[in-house]
Scaffold this active site. Structure first.
Site, PDB file in Angstrom:
ATOM      1  N   HIS A  45       0.740  -1.242   0.040  1.00 55.23           N
ATOM      2  CA  HIS A  45       0.059   0.055   0.024  1.00 55.23           C
ATOM      3  C   HIS A  45       0.991   1.276  -0.205  1.00 55.23           C
ATOM      4  CE1 HIS A  45      -3.766   2.363   1.333  1.00 55.23           C
ATOM      5  NE2 HIS A  45      -2.695   3.215   1.069  1.00 55.23           N
TER       6      HIS A  45
ATOM      7  N   HIS B 231       1.649   5.408  -1.607  1.00 52.51           N
ATOM      8  CA  HIS B 231       1.310   6.405  -2.433  1.00 52.51           C
ATOM      9  C   HIS B 231       2.291   7.065  -3.056  1.00 52.51           C
ATOM     10  CE1 HIS B 231      -2.889   6.706  -0.772  1.00 52.51           C
ATOM     11  NE2 HIS B 231      -2.374   6.180   0.131  1.00 52.51           N
ATOM     12  N   LEU B 232       2.421   7.179  -4.212  1.00 49.16           N
ATOM     13  CA  LEU B 232       3.572   7.840  -5.112  1.00 49.16           C
ATOM     14  C   LEU B 232       3.389   9.255  -5.597  1.00 49.16           C
ATOM     15  CD1 LEU B 232       5.112   4.622  -6.740  1.00 49.16           C
ATOM     16  CD2 LEU B 232       6.087   5.904  -5.008  1.00 49.16           C
ATOM     17  N   ARG B 233       2.026   9.665  -5.707  1.00 43.47           N
ATOM     18  CA  ARG B 233       1.479  10.786  -6.293  1.00 43.47           C
ATOM     19  C   ARG B 233       2.075  10.893  -7.874  1.00 43.47           C
ATOM     20  NH1 ARG B 233      -1.437  10.928  -1.954  1.00 43.47           N
ATOM     21  NH2 ARG B 233      -0.453  11.553  -0.130  1.00 43.47           N
TER      22      ARG B 233
ATOM     23  N   ASN C 130      -5.290   7.296  -6.146  1.00 41.73           N
ATOM     24  CA  ASN C 130      -5.917   8.430  -5.717  1.00 41.73           C
ATOM     25  C   ASN C 130      -5.318   9.682  -6.240  1.00 41.73           C
ATOM     26  OD1 ASN C 130      -3.981   7.915  -3.701  1.00 41.73           O
ATOM     27  ND2 ASN C 130      -5.131   9.136  -2.177  1.00 41.73           N
TER      28      ASN C 130
ATOM     29  N   LYS D 113      -9.272  -0.655  -5.743  1.00 45.58           N
ATOM     30  CA  LYS D 113      -9.311   0.221  -4.473  1.00 45.58           C
ATOM     31  C   LYS D 113     -10.789   0.763  -4.246  1.00 45.58           C
ATOM     32  CE  LYS D 113      -7.901   2.103  -0.948  1.00 45.58           C
ATOM     33  NZ  LYS D 113      -6.840   2.108  -0.047  1.00 45.58           N
TER      34      LYS D 113
ATOM     35  N   HIS E 173     -10.401   0.769   1.781  1.00 44.66           N
ATOM     36  CA  HIS E 173     -10.068   2.018   3.065  1.00 44.66           C
ATOM     37  C   HIS E 173     -11.468   1.950   3.964  1.00 44.66           C
ATOM     38  CE1 HIS E 173      -8.532   5.783   4.431  1.00 44.66           C
ATOM     39  NE2 HIS E 173      -9.862   5.747   5.223  1.00 44.66           N
TER      40      HIS E 173
ATOM     41  N   HIS F  48      -4.608  -0.897   5.897  1.00 44.63           N
ATOM     42  CA  HIS F  48      -4.172  -0.007   7.047  1.00 44.63           C
ATOM     43  C   HIS F  48      -5.014  -0.254   8.420  1.00 44.63           C
ATOM     44  CE1 HIS F  48      -6.821   2.523   5.149  1.00 44.63           C
ATOM     45  NE2 HIS F  48      -5.853   3.170   4.219  1.00 44.63           N
TER      46      HIS F  48
ATOM     47  N   ASP G 266       1.261   2.420   3.379  1.00 46.31           N
ATOM     48  CA  ASP G 266       0.749   3.798   3.482  1.00 46.31           C
ATOM     49  C   ASP G 266       1.543   4.942   3.503  1.00 46.31           C
ATOM     50  OD1 ASP G 266      -1.757   5.203   2.814  1.00 46.31           O
ATOM     51  OD2 ASP G 266      -2.622   5.234   4.892  1.00 46.31           O
TER      52      ASP G 266
ATOM     53  N   HIS H 229       2.877  14.443   1.523  1.00 42.39           N
ATOM     54  CA  HIS H 229       2.467  15.656   1.386  1.00 42.39           C
ATOM     55  C   HIS H 229       3.416  16.619   1.692  1.00 42.39           C
ATOM     56  CE1 HIS H 229      -1.759  14.449   1.086  1.00 42.39           C
ATOM     57  NE2 HIS H 229      -1.635  13.646   2.144  1.00 42.39           N
TER      58      HIS H 229
ATOM     59  N   ALA I  22      -3.797  14.624   5.544  1.00 39.87           N
ATOM     60  CA  ALA I  22      -3.712  13.205   6.527  1.00 39.87           C
ATOM     61  C   ALA I  22      -2.564  12.538   5.621  1.00 39.87           C
ATOM     62  CB  ALA I  22      -4.968  12.449   6.211  1.00 39.87           C
TER      63      ALA I  22
HETATM   64  C1  NCD Z   1      -3.546   9.018   2.201  1.00 40.78           C
HETATM   65  C2  NCD Z   1      -3.201  10.155   1.149  1.00 40.78           C
HETATM   66  O1  NCD Z   1      -2.595  11.191   1.641  1.00 40.78           O
HETATM   67  O2  NCD Z   1      -3.475   9.900  -0.084  1.00 40.78           O
HETATM   68  N1  NCD Z   1      -3.586   9.667   3.441  1.00 40.78           N
HETATM   69  C3  NCD Z   1      -3.407   8.971   4.595  1.00 40.78           C
HETATM   70  O3  NCD Z   1      -3.566   9.649   5.735  1.00 40.78           O
HETATM   71  N2  NCD Z   1      -3.306   7.577   4.686  1.00 40.78           N
HETATM   72  C4  NCD Z   1      -4.914   8.477   1.938  1.00 40.78           C
HETATM   73  C5  NCD Z   1      -5.272   7.318   2.323  1.00 40.78           C
HETATM   74  O4  NCD Z   1      -4.772   6.163   2.214  1.00 40.78           O
HETATM   75  O5  NCD Z   1      -6.340   7.164   3.314  1.00 40.78           O
HETATM   76 ZN    ZN Z   2      -3.376   5.081   1.599  1.00 37.30          ZN
END
Ligand code: NCD
Ligand code: ZN
Length: 346
Positions: A14, A16-18, A42, A100, A137, A175, A248, A252, A264
């Site tokens: 899990h 996030h790479l953006r 996302n 997802k 999620h 998560h 996860d 940011h 978050a």
């Molecule tokens: C994730 C995100 O920033 O994309 N944020 C997080 O707090 N985990 C989104 C997610 O997985 O809920």
């Molecule tokens: Zn996530």
């Protein structure tokens, strides 16, 4: 005496790479230690179709540092308009490894998510038929439900009904943060898995709120009471096949974390392996670290474990940069709040 441990190269189920400059900045942090990762869809706009996923995979591969070997495992973002045939084709071609589910409004960039679960029934049935996992999620978005209860309520109100209505659907509870999540994951058969993040093994809600508000510890699902952290630690270090790593790691830029309405997400890609070695050693479970990071998740996703290895050694204090400087801005690396002595050699 130097302690050292060699394990198969790990995977992150899990991540996030953006995109764009942020992707370019954070991808090397994951590719340094991990062979593969399940890539969250996302983005803005989200990765919805097979075509979107193929283009995003190409951008990830193009952003890899010279010589890096890393395989992005792509996912699609489930919307009420998702076409079961598109999903089935994307799965059959090997492009897409999971779908997802974000309840609409549950977290960062989730407004295109699902409001009416009846509208995705056909997609879920197709997924059950072809064995394509649904990554969930697990938080309700009902404003009347306290944020610390949203996971437990989701299990009763949404997840259990979906699983009962769709026999054979393979589900990853993403998560998990509560003892209720751990217990529900244990109630399933081999069609049910659960990821646990690195940070939820380390912080509880006091770390976010006691003695001042610490935005870099704020993520969703939010960290809960200490008893829940202990249940997560017991689960992760149990060796049980249903539990596996999904960091996860969610970057940011600092300006959006240190903000009146902060985003978050905890960014743990850089130091996850050192932190997990620390946690597993504390729990007397170093011999189960490989199952958690390199074997259980691969088995759930029906992938072979990686051929390569990494070696973790315990030596002097481990150091990592406080921030990763990306072209999008600085991203603060998760601070466990205690000294760590584990180092990763690749
Ligand atoms: C994730 C995100 O920033 O994309 N944020 C997080 O707090 N985990 C989104 C997610 O997985 O809920
Ligand atoms: Zn996530």
């Amino acid at each position: 005496m130097t302690q050292s441990l060699t394990i198969r190269r790990p995977d992150d189920f899990h991540l996030h790479l953006r995109d764009g400059a942020m992707l370019q900045g954070v991808l090397p942090e994951t590719a340094r230690h991990f062979a593969r990762a399940i890539i969250m869809p996302n983005l803005v706009p989200p990765v919805v179709t097979a075509k979107d996923a193929a283009a995003y995979r190409d951008r990830i591969l193009a952003a890899l540092p010279e010589g890096a070997r890393f395989e992005p495992l792509m996912t699609l973002y489930l919307t009420e308009g998702t076409d079961p045939a598109d999903i089935a084709a994307a799965h059959a071609s090997g492009l897409v490894k999971a779908v997802k589910l974000y309840p609409a409004g549950a977290t960062t960039n989730s407004h295109s998510g699902v409001r009416d679960f009846d509208k995705v029934r056909g997609v879920l049935e197709k997924m059950a038929e072809i064995g394509l996992p649904l990554c969930v999620h697990g938080e309700v978005t009902d404003p009347a439900v306290d944020i610390f209860d949203r996971e437990a309520v989701f299990i009763d109100r949404v997840l259990d009904p979906i699983r009962r209505a769709t026999p054979g659907l393979r589900v990853v509870m993403e998560h998990i943060t509560t003892e209720e999540g751990v217990a529900y994951a244990r109630s399933g058969g081999d069609d049910l898995g659960a990821t646990i993040t690195t940070h939820h093994l380390i912080i509880n809600r006091n770390h976010i709120l006691a003695g001042g508000i610490r935005p870099h510890y704020y993520c969703l699902p939010v960290a809960k009471r200490e008893k829940h952290r202990l249940a997560l630690r017991a689960a992760a270090t149990s060796g049980e096949a249903r539990f596996f790593l999904g960091t996860d790691s969610a970057p940011h830029v600092d300006a959006l974390k240190e903000h009146a309405c902060g985003c978050a997400g905890c960014f743990t890609a850089t130091n996850t392996m050192a932190l997990l070695a620390h946690v597993f050693e504390e729990e007397g479970a170093l011999d189960r670290l490989e199952a958690y990071v390199s074997l259980n998740g691969a088995a759930f996703y029906r992938l072979l474990p990686n051929e390569g290895t990494i070696t973790l050694t315990k030596a002097g204090p481990a150091e990592w940069p406080a921030k990763i400087l990306t072209g999008a801005g600085p991203v603060t690396v998760f601070d466990p709040g205690f000294p760590v002595h584990w180092h990763v050699e690749t």
